[in-house]
Design an enzyme around this catalytic site. Sequence first.
Site, PDB file in Angstrom:
ATOM      1  N   CYS A   1     -48.658 -48.719 -45.515  1.00  0.00           N
ATOM      2  CA  CYS A   1     -48.859 -47.282 -45.704  1.00  0.00           C
ATOM      3  C   CYS A   1     -49.387 -46.617 -44.426  1.00  0.00           C
ATOM      4  CB  CYS A   1     -49.821 -47.078 -46.873  1.00  0.00           C
ATOM      5  SG  CYS A   1     -50.437 -45.411 -47.064  1.00  0.00           S
TER       6      CYS A   1
ATOM      7  N   CYS B   1     -52.407 -44.345 -44.878  1.00  0.00           N
ATOM      8  CA  CYS B   1     -53.605 -45.169 -45.156  1.00  0.00           C
ATOM      9  C   CYS B   1     -54.224 -45.624 -43.839  1.00  0.00           C
ATOM     10  CB  CYS B   1     -53.242 -46.400 -45.978  1.00  0.00           C
ATOM     11  SG  CYS B   1     -52.581 -46.040 -47.613  1.00  0.00           S
TER      12      CYS B   1
END
Length: 108
Positions: free
Chosen positions: A33, A36
């Site tokens: 991600c 993230c």
Amino acid sequence: MSDQVLHVGDTDFEAQVLQSDTPVLVDFWAEWCGPCKMIGPMVDELADTYAGKVKVVKLNIDHNPQVPRQYAVRGIPTLMLFKDGKVHATQVGAVGKAQLAQFVDKAL
């Protein structure tokens, strides 16, 4: 990586988060991600800033599918603030450091 950040999983989530005496900020994330990874350093900084006031934990959703399912985590990054074993606030998506701090401050 901050020493203040604790990595939790499905097995120790209840003990580390739900039974915590202090509010807990949970960062639901995954290796793949991008957003993230973008907020990761900011979450680490928050952990240092709020040390003693808020416990900061990260939960990798790929390795720990039960807890994200239990809390209906659909997109990542998702940040949830738990107080007294319950979700107090949720922030989905990458935001700036000021917004993250505001998110935590509002919940305190």
